[in-house]
Design a protein around this motif. Structure first.
Motif, short mmCIF file in Angstrom:
data_model
loop_
_atom_site.label_atom_id
_atom_site.label_comp_id
_atom_site.label_asym_id
_atom_site.label_seq_id
_atom_site.Cartn_x
_atom_site.Cartn_y
_atom_site.Cartn_z
N LEU A 21 32.36 64.15 5.88
CA LEU A 21 30.95 64.28 5.49
C LEU A 21 30.24 65.38 6.27
O LEU A 21 29.44 66.13 5.72
N LEU A 22 30.54 65.47 7.56
CA LEU A 22 29.94 66.53 8.37
C LEU A 22 30.39 67.91 7.88
O LEU A 22 29.58 68.84 7.79
N LEU A 23 31.66 68.06 7.57
CA LEU A 23 32.16 69.33 7.04
C LEU A 23 31.52 69.67 5.70
O LEU A 23 31.13 70.82 5.46
N LEU A 24 31.39 68.68 4.83
CA LEU A 24 30.74 68.90 3.54
C LEU A 24 29.27 69.27 3.72
O LEU A 24 28.74 70.12 3.00
N GLY A 25 28.61 68.61 4.67
CA GLY A 25 27.21 68.94 4.94
C GLY A 25 27.05 70.36 5.44
O GLY A 25 26.14 71.08 5.01
N MET A 26 27.92 70.78 6.33
CA MET A 26 27.86 72.15 6.84
C MET A 26 28.17 73.15 5.73
O MET A 26 27.56 74.22 5.67
N LEU A 37 31.60 76.73 17.20
CA LEU A 37 30.24 76.18 17.14
C LEU A 37 30.18 75.00 16.16
O LEU A 37 29.49 74.02 16.41
N LYS A 38 30.91 75.10 15.06
CA LYS A 38 30.98 73.97 14.12
C LYS A 38 31.58 72.75 14.81
O LYS A 38 31.10 71.63 14.66
N ALA A 39 32.65 72.97 15.56
CA ALA A 39 33.29 71.87 16.29
C ALA A 39 32.33 71.28 17.31
O ALA A 39 32.29 70.05 17.49
N LEU A 40 31.58 72.13 17.99
CA LEU A 40 30.60 71.65 18.97
C LEU A 40 29.54 70.77 18.31
O LEU A 40 29.21 69.69 18.80
N ILE A 41 29.02 71.21 17.19
CA ILE A 41 28.01 70.44 16.46
C ILE A 41 28.59 69.11 15.99
O ILE A 41 27.97 68.05 16.14
N ILE A 45 27.65 65.12 17.34
CA ILE A 45 27.22 64.03 16.46
C ILE A 45 28.22 62.88 16.50
O ILE A 45 27.85 61.71 16.64
N LEU A 46 29.48 63.20 16.39
CA LEU A 46 30.52 62.19 16.22
C LEU A 46 30.76 61.34 17.46
O LEU A 46 30.86 60.11 17.37
N VAL A 47 30.86 61.96 18.62
CA VAL A 47 31.22 61.22 19.83
C VAL A 47 30.18 60.15 20.19
O VAL A 47 30.55 58.99 20.38
N PRO A 48 28.90 60.48 20.27
CA PRO A 48 27.93 59.41 20.58
C PRO A 48 27.88 58.33 19.49
O PRO A 48 27.76 57.14 19.79
N LEU A 49 27.98 58.75 18.22
CA LEU A 49 27.98 57.78 17.13
C LEU A 49 29.13 56.80 17.26
O LEU A 49 28.96 55.58 17.14
N MET A 50 30.31 57.32 17.55
CA MET A 50 31.48 56.47 17.70
C MET A 50 31.38 55.60 18.95
O MET A 50 31.63 54.40 18.90
N TYR A 51 31.02 56.20 20.08
CA TYR A 51 31.03 55.50 21.37
C TYR A 51 29.98 54.39 21.44
O TYR A 51 30.28 53.29 21.91
N PHE A 52 28.78 54.68 21.00
CA PHE A 52 27.69 53.72 21.17
C PHE A 52 27.51 52.77 20.00
O PHE A 52 26.92 51.70 20.15
N TYR A 53 28.00 53.13 18.83
CA TYR A 53 27.71 52.30 17.66
C TYR A 53 28.97 51.78 16.95
O TYR A 53 29.15 50.58 16.80
N LEU A 54 29.81 52.69 16.48
CA LEU A 54 30.89 52.26 15.60
C LEU A 54 32.05 51.57 16.31
O LEU A 54 32.54 50.55 15.82
N VAL A 55 32.51 52.09 17.43
CA VAL A 55 33.64 51.46 18.14
C VAL A 55 33.28 50.04 18.61
O VAL A 55 34.07 49.12 18.42
N PRO A 56 32.08 49.83 19.20
CA PRO A 56 31.74 48.44 19.56
C PRO A 56 31.73 47.50 18.35
O PRO A 56 32.15 46.35 18.44
N LYS A 57 31.27 47.99 17.20
CA LYS A 57 31.28 47.16 16.00
C LYS A 57 32.71 46.82 15.56
O LYS A 57 32.99 45.69 15.17
#
Length: 65
Positions: A21-26, A37-41, A45-57
């Motif tokens: 989805l991120l690739l399609l959005g870009m 720079l694409k990888a950085l962006i 987005i991905l690391v905090p989303l995974m670490y704080f939200y999705l992995v705990p779920k």
């Protein structure tokens, strides 16, 4: 052995569609930026989303079963 494999597959199943989805959005935004720079962006987005939200779920969901 089954536990870590199931966790890894569940996490991969979350990462793959988010990256897609991120690739399609870009692509839709027609961003003409370097791959680094694409990888950085994406990772910003991905690391905090995974670490704080999705992995705990995922862990809570798999522990409940």
């Amino acid at each position: 052995m089954k536990g870590p494999i199931v966790h890894a597959l569940c996490i991969w199943a979350l990462v793959y569609p988010i990256v897609t989805l991120l690739l399609l959005g870009m692509q839709a935004l027609e961003l003409q930026i370097a791959i680094g720079l694409k990888a950085l962006i994406m990772t910003a987005i991905l690391v905090p989303l995974m670490y704080f939200y999705l992995v705990p779920k995922v862990h809570r969901l798999l522990e409940a079963n």
